[in-house]
Design a protein around this motif. Structure first.
Motif, PDB file in Angstrom:
ATOM      1  N   ALA A 246      25.070 -86.591 113.762  1.00 17.30           N
ATOM      2  CA  ALA A 246      24.530 -85.383 113.124  1.00 17.30           C
ATOM      3  C   ALA A 246      24.601 -85.489 111.605  1.00 17.30           C
ATOM      4  O   ALA A 246      23.644 -85.139 110.900  1.00 17.30           O
ATOM      5  CB  ALA A 246      25.292 -84.144 113.606  1.00 17.30           C
ATOM      6  N   ALA A 247      25.721 -85.979 111.079  1.00 12.72           N
ATOM      7  CA  ALA A 247      25.871 -86.107 109.626  1.00 12.72           C
ATOM      8  C   ALA A 247      24.875 -87.116 109.069  1.00 12.72           C
ATOM      9  O   ALA A 247      24.249 -86.876 108.028  1.00 12.72           O
ATOM     10  CB  ALA A 247      27.302 -86.504 109.284  1.00 12.72           C
ATOM     11  N   HIS A 248      24.701 -88.234 109.751  1.00  9.79           N
ATOM     12  CA  HIS A 248      23.736 -89.234 109.281  1.00  9.79           C
ATOM     13  C   HIS A 248      22.303 -88.712 109.390  1.00  9.79           C
ATOM     14  O   HIS A 248      21.470 -88.989 108.517  1.00  9.79           O
ATOM     15  CB  HIS A 248      23.908 -90.534 110.045  1.00  9.79           C
ATOM     16  CG  HIS A 248      25.159 -91.265 109.668  1.00  9.79           C
ATOM     17  ND1 HIS A 248      25.598 -92.378 110.325  1.00  9.79           N
ATOM     18  CD2 HIS A 248      26.074 -91.043 108.693  1.00  9.79           C
ATOM     19  CE1 HIS A 248      26.725 -92.802 109.790  1.00  9.79           C
ATOM     20  NE2 HIS A 248      27.034 -91.996 108.801  1.00  9.79           N
ATOM     21  N   ALA A 249      22.020 -87.950 110.432  1.00 11.16           N
ATOM     22  CA  ALA A 249      20.683 -87.353 110.571  1.00 11.16           C
ATOM     23  C   ALA A 249      20.413 -86.376 109.427  1.00 11.16           C
ATOM     24  O   ALA A 249      19.306 -86.332 108.885  1.00 11.16           O
ATOM     25  CB  ALA A 249      20.549 -86.655 111.921  1.00 11.16           C
ATOM     26  N   ARG A 250      21.436 -85.592 109.037  1.00 14.26           N
ATOM     27  CA  ARG A 250      21.268 -84.659 107.915  1.00 14.26           C
ATOM     28  C   ARG A 250      21.018 -85.420 106.619  1.00 14.26           C
ATOM     29  O   ARG A 250      20.116 -85.079 105.847  1.00 14.26           O
ATOM     30  CB  ARG A 250      22.500 -83.762 107.771  1.00 14.26           C
ATOM     31  CG  ARG A 250      22.347 -82.722 106.649  1.00 14.26           C
ATOM     32  CD  ARG A 250      23.617 -81.923 106.454  1.00 14.26           C
ATOM     33  NE  ARG A 250      24.671 -82.675 105.834  1.00 14.26           N
ATOM     34  CZ  ARG A 250      24.854 -82.783 104.513  1.00 14.26           C
ATOM     35  NH1 ARG A 250      24.036 -82.187 103.672  1.00 14.26           N
ATOM     36  NH2 ARG A 250      25.852 -83.484 104.035  1.00 14.26           N
ATOM     37  N   GLN A 251      21.796 -86.480 106.386  1.00 16.37           N
ATOM     38  CA  GLN A 251      21.596 -87.278 105.177  1.00 16.37           C
ATOM     39  C   GLN A 251      20.191 -87.880 105.150  1.00 16.37           C
ATOM     40  O   GLN A 251      19.496 -87.799 104.135  1.00 16.37           O
ATOM     41  CB  GLN A 251      22.634 -88.403 105.090  1.00 16.37           C
ATOM     42  CG  GLN A 251      24.031 -87.938 104.817  1.00 16.37           C
ATOM     43  CD  GLN A 251      25.034 -89.083 104.875  1.00 16.37           C
ATOM     44  OE1 GLN A 251      24.684 -90.235 105.114  1.00 16.37           O
ATOM     45  NE2 GLN A 251      26.290 -88.752 104.661  1.00 16.37           N
ATOM     46  N   ALA A 252      19.776 -88.463 106.266  1.00 16.92           N
ATOM     47  CA  ALA A 252      18.443 -89.069 106.334  1.00 16.92           C
ATOM     48  C   ALA A 252      17.356 -88.030 106.104  1.00 16.92           C
ATOM     49  O   ALA A 252      16.369 -88.288 105.402  1.00 16.92           O
ATOM     50  CB  ALA A 252      18.252 -89.766 107.684  1.00 16.92           C
ATOM     51  N   ALA A 253      17.520 -86.833 106.673  1.00 18.25           N
ATOM     52  CA  ALA A 253      16.522 -85.769 106.491  1.00 18.25           C
ATOM     53  C   ALA A 253      16.470 -85.322 105.032  1.00 18.25           C
ATOM     54  O   ALA A 253      15.385 -85.070 104.492  1.00 18.25           O
ATOM     55  CB  ALA A 253      16.834 -84.593 107.413  1.00 18.25           C
ATOM     56  N   LEU A 254      17.627 -85.214 104.381  1.00 20.41           N
ATOM     57  CA  LEU A 254      17.645 -84.834 102.964  1.00 20.41           C
ATOM     58  C   LEU A 254      16.952 -85.897 102.114  1.00 20.41           C
ATOM     59  O   LEU A 254      16.163 -85.577 101.221  1.00 20.41           O
ATOM     60  CB  LEU A 254      19.078 -84.639 102.472  1.00 20.41           C
ATOM     61  CG  LEU A 254      19.755 -83.347 102.892  1.00 20.41           C
ATOM     62  CD1 LEU A 254      21.247 -83.384 102.552  1.00 20.41           C
ATOM     63  CD2 LEU A 254      19.089 -82.144 102.233  1.00 20.41           C
ATOM     64  N   LEU A 255      17.249 -87.165 102.379  1.00 23.82           N
ATOM     65  CA  LEU A 255      16.660 -88.248 101.595  1.00 23.82           C
ATOM     66  C   LEU A 255      15.151 -88.345 101.802  1.00 23.82           C
ATOM     67  O   LEU A 255      14.408 -88.636 100.863  1.00 23.82           O
ATOM     68  CB  LEU A 255      17.342 -89.573 101.932  1.00 23.82           C
ATOM     69  CG  LEU A 255      18.811 -89.662 101.516  1.00 23.82           C
ATOM     70  CD1 LEU A 255      19.467 -90.881 102.133  1.00 23.82           C
ATOM     71  CD2 LEU A 255      18.944 -89.679 100.004  1.00 23.82           C
ATOM     72  N   ALA A 256      14.703 -88.103 103.022  1.00 25.60           N
ATOM     73  CA  ALA A 256      13.274 -88.173 103.341  1.00 25.60           C
ATOM     74  C   ALA A 256      12.558 -86.847 103.114  1.00 25.60           C
ATOM     75  O   ALA A 256      11.344 -86.769 103.272  1.00 25.60           O
ATOM     76  CB  ALA A 256      13.096 -88.609 104.796  1.00 25.60           C
TER      77      ALA A 256
END
Length: 137
Positions: free
Chosen positions: A22-32
């Motif tokens: 979940a944390a990595h998905a949030r980071q990826a969504a913020l970056l993209a």
């Protein structure tokens, strides 16, 4: 991810897999700037407190992202600790970020606390608070 975008997992093997995902998905969504993914990952009760003290709820945070107020380039979390609360998890650690805030590039070195709520749909970020590391900014 695009050029200049870096997601570096700072989560130790002891961090629960679902939280790490979940944390990595949030980071990826913020970056993209994937607002649809963020909509799913952020709890409706979200309170997001930035390192400058500004506090936003889910709708104001997503609106600010949509308007281009924040553009994340690098998010690098480390020193992460986790505590299982039963109905959710809190984690704290350090985060280095390169972000453009209202047109001004910033490199941030913060401590953070994140609270993830367990829901039938999975973990949702309910609270996030960032505090500058003294003497580094």
């Amino acid at each position: 991810m695009g050029e200049g975008i870096d997601v570096k997992p700072g989560f130790a093997a002891a961090v629960p897999g679902k939280l790490r995902a979940a944390a990595h998905a949030r980071q990826a969504a913020l970056l993209a700037l994937d607002l649809a993914a963020l909509e799913r990952l952020l709890d409706d009760t979200l309170r997001y407190t930035h390192s400058n003290g500004v506090c936003e709820n889910k709708q104001t945070y997503l609106s600010a992202l949509r308007a281009g107020a924040y553009r994340y380039h690098i998010i690098d979390e480390s020193e992460v600790e986790v505590c299982d609360l039963g109905g959710g998890l809190w984690c704290c650690g350090r985060v280095l970020m390169h972000v453009t805030v209202r047109g001004v590039e910033r490199r941030l070195d913060n401590r953070f606390v994140a609270v993830w709520r367990r829901t039938p749909e999975g973990l949702r970020l309910a609270a996030y608070c960032a505090t500058p590391v003294p003497g580094v900014q």
